[in-house]
Design an enzyme around this catalytic site. Structure first.
Site, PDB file in Angstrom:
ATOM      1  N   ALA A  11      43.817  52.635  38.619  1.00  0.00           N
ATOM      2  CA  ALA A  11      44.819  52.634  39.293  1.00  0.00           C
ATOM      3  C   ALA A  11      45.996  52.194  39.791  1.00  0.00           C
ATOM      4  O   ALA A  11      47.089  53.246  40.698  1.00  0.00           O
ATOM      5  CB  ALA A  11      44.766  54.578  39.256  1.00  0.00           C
ATOM      6  N   HIS A 176      42.763  33.795  27.080  1.00  0.00           N
ATOM      7  CA  HIS A 176      43.955  33.941  27.247  1.00  0.00           C
ATOM      8  C   HIS A 176      43.849  33.649  28.588  1.00  0.00           C
ATOM      9  O   HIS A 176      43.335  33.419  30.058  1.00  0.00           O
ATOM     10  CB  HIS A 176      44.061  35.473  28.009  1.00  0.00           C
ATOM     11  CG  HIS A 176      45.263  35.849  28.697  1.00  0.00           C
ATOM     12  ND1 HIS A 176      46.626  36.271  28.287  1.00  0.00           N
ATOM     13  CD2 HIS A 176      45.599  36.974  30.043  1.00  0.00           C
ATOM     14  CE1 HIS A 176      47.313  36.847  29.060  1.00  0.00           C
ATOM     15  NE2 HIS A 176      46.530  37.175  30.120  1.00  0.00           N
TER      16      HIS A 176
HETATM   17  N1  APR Z   1      36.126  49.814  40.167  1.00  0.00           N
HETATM   18  C1  APR Z   1      37.828  50.627  40.376  1.00  0.00           C
HETATM   19  N2  APR Z   1      38.920  50.452  40.638  1.00  0.00           N
HETATM   20  C2  APR Z   1      38.882  49.284  41.372  1.00  0.00           C
HETATM   21  C3  APR Z   1      37.950  48.800  41.653  1.00  0.00           C
HETATM   22  C4  APR Z   1      36.575  48.882  40.837  1.00  0.00           C
HETATM   23  N3  APR Z   1      35.744  48.492  41.151  1.00  0.00           N
HETATM   24  N4  APR Z   1      37.952  47.688  41.888  1.00  0.00           N
HETATM   25  C5  APR Z   1      39.684  47.260  42.756  1.00  0.00           C
HETATM   26  N5  APR Z   1      39.840  48.763  42.016  1.00  0.00           N
HETATM   27  C6  APR Z   1      41.278  48.729  41.580  1.00  0.00           C
HETATM   28  C7  APR Z   1      41.836  48.245  43.030  1.00  0.00           C
HETATM   29  O1  APR Z   1      41.662  50.129  44.458  1.00  0.00           O
HETATM   30  C8  APR Z   1      43.567  49.114  42.058  1.00  0.00           C
HETATM   31  O2  APR Z   1      43.998  50.120  42.105  1.00  0.00           O
HETATM   32  O3  APR Z   1      41.680  48.058  40.537  1.00  0.00           O
HETATM   33  C9  APR Z   1      43.453  48.800  40.696  1.00  0.00           C
HETATM   34  C10 APR Z   1      43.759  47.485  40.068  1.00  0.00           C
HETATM   35  O4  APR Z   1      45.282  47.625  40.759  1.00  0.00           O
HETATM   36  P1  APR Z   1      46.530  46.191  41.243  1.00  0.00           P
HETATM   37  O5  APR Z   1      46.022  45.665  42.303  1.00  0.00           O
HETATM   38  O6  APR Z   1      47.973  47.572  41.546  1.00  0.00           O
HETATM   39  O7  APR Z   1      46.304  44.748  39.798  1.00  0.00           O
HETATM   40  P2  APR Z   1      47.205  45.080  38.856  1.00  0.00           P
HETATM   41  O8  APR Z   1      48.412  44.790  39.054  1.00  0.00           O
HETATM   42  O9  APR Z   1      47.307  46.837  37.806  1.00  0.00           O
HETATM   43  O10 APR Z   1      46.382  44.116  38.034  1.00  0.00           O
HETATM   44  C11 APR Z   1      44.861  44.736  37.300  1.00  0.00           C
HETATM   45  O11 APR Z   1      44.763  42.991  35.146  1.00  0.00           O
HETATM   46  O12 APR Z   1      46.379  41.702  34.443  1.00  0.00           O
HETATM   47  C12 APR Z   1      45.300  42.068  35.049  1.00  0.00           C
HETATM   48  O13 APR Z   1      44.860  39.680  36.834  1.00  0.00           O
HETATM   49  C13 APR Z   1      45.049  41.430  36.230  1.00  0.00           C
HETATM   50  O14 APR Z   1      42.764  41.250  37.044  1.00  0.00           O
HETATM   51  C14 APR Z   1      44.216  42.151  37.251  1.00  0.00           C
HETATM   52  C15 APR Z   1      43.796  43.694  36.033  1.00  0.00           C
END
Ligand code: APR
Length: 320
Positions: A11, A176
């Site tokens: 999220a 990608h």
């Molecule tokens: N289970 C669930 N959620 C998790 C876990 C886990 N084990 N580990 C991390 N998270 C959550 C984090 O708490 C965070 O809210 O995943 C979310 C990632 O969100 P962002 O850091 O905002 O990253 P975002 O920009 O959404 O990108 C997510 O997509 O494009 C790819 O490279 C990017 O790998 C990255 C992913």
């Protein structure tokens, strides 16, 4: 008939945008899952409170419990860490592989009939790992990359030609990453292939080469500007296009990271390929013919993906 259920695993920036778009488009009810306490609950409530003004009917829920994704029709996975400036997508491998293990097990236990779209990078290897950990049918697990890469290509082309993005089609193949293959020959403006447009004097080879390179570097360009994370609006929109194709059985022709076995010269590899997405998931891989140069570029990309898959097996022996 009950509304479809869309589970968003992660999220963060993309997850929040996915929830917003899914609600506005009334694709279904949305459950946002994250390990961060409060984040999915807060975002779900915030988006739900935009409902009266926006006028959508969708229930949004935030959770830290996998049991709440039970029976999801679609799972979109963004859990993990994004890139920071100077990092390649591949630098995320070790951390995000562990995340895919827990997400795969969560989906396997609670939403085994879902169509799963992975966005977490490095994409092609993470989709493969997620499929291995979840054990779902391969046609029900895919990755979002090609729709985004081709959207970036289409955007840059529309600016170059001064025409609507709607009239530009573009094809991007392969992993990608830096080795992705924007297919100039299969990309068109109003149905006219790009090489013909060069002949007509509407653009030059040099300009087109620069656009192809900018497309390859599209993710890094955004990371460089944002400094604290990576792109999220266009990635979310691209994944929603794929989810909608599945939920509405649209039979859309979309490039995505899919399991290719017996097409494009491959025997069992997750890599970006042209597909048809409908109610059965990835219903078809389109086995396009490549010329010698395109084949060489595609092979380079395939080799890069294979290298990442091998690296995953080295990190987690249960995948070997
Ligand atoms: N289970 C669930 N959620 C998790 C876990 C886990 N084990 N580990 C991390 N998270 C959550 C984090 O708490 C965070 O809210 O995943 C979310 C990632 O969100 P962002 O850091 O905002 O990253 P975002 O920009 O959404 O990108 C997510 O997509 O494009 C790819 O490279 C990017 O790998 C990255 C992913």
């Amino acid at each position: 008939m009950a509304r479809p259920k869309i589970a968003l695993i992660g999220a963060g920036q993309i997850g929040g945008t996915l929830a917003h778009l899914a609600a506005i488009k009334e694709l279904g009810d949305v459950v946002m899952f994250d390990i961060a306490e409060g984040t999915p609950q807060g975002k779900a409530l915030d988006i739900a409170e935009s409902g009266p003004a926006e006028g959508f009917d969708a229930v949004l829920k935030g959770t830290n419990d996998y049991a709440d994704i039970a029976g999801a029709d679609v799972c979109i996975v963004t859990a993990g860490v994004p890139r920071k400036p100077g990092m390649s997508r591949d630098d995320l491998l070790g951390i995000n592989l562990k995340v895919m293990k827990s997400v795969g097990e969560g989906i396997k236990a609670h939403a085994p009939n879902a169509f799963v779209i992975c966005i977490t990078n490095p994409l092609d290897a993470m989709v493969w790992a997620l499929r291995e950990f979840s054990g779902l049918p391969r046609e029900k697990v895919c990755g979002m990359a090609g729709v985004l890469d081709s959207a970036r290509f289409r955007h840059f082309l529309s600016v170059e030609f001064g025409v609507s993005m709607k009239d530009v089609t573009a094809f991007v193949l392969g992993g990608h990453g830096d080795t992705m293959v924007p297919l100039v020959r299969y990309s068109t403006v109003g149905g006219i292939p790009l090489p013909d447009l060069i002949e007509m004097g509407w653009t030059s080879q040099e300009k087109l080469d620069a656009i192809v390179q900018r497309t390859r570097d599209g993710g890094a360009e955004i990371v460089g500007l944002l400094k604290t994370g990576s792109a999220f609006y266009a990635p979310a929109t691209s994944a929603i296009e794929m989810a909608e194709a599945y939920l509405k059985d649209q039979k859309r022709v979309l490039p995505c990271a899919a399991y290719v076995d017996g097409a494009l010269g491959l025997n069992g590899l997750y890599v970006g390929a042209p597909t048809v997405i409908g109610a059965n998931g990835i219903e078809k891989i389109i086995d396009i013919k490549l010329n010698r140069d395109e084949q060489a570029m595609f092979q380079k990309s395939v080799d890069a993906v294979k290298g990442l898959v091998e690296a995953c097996k080295g990190i987690d022996p249960s995948l070997a």
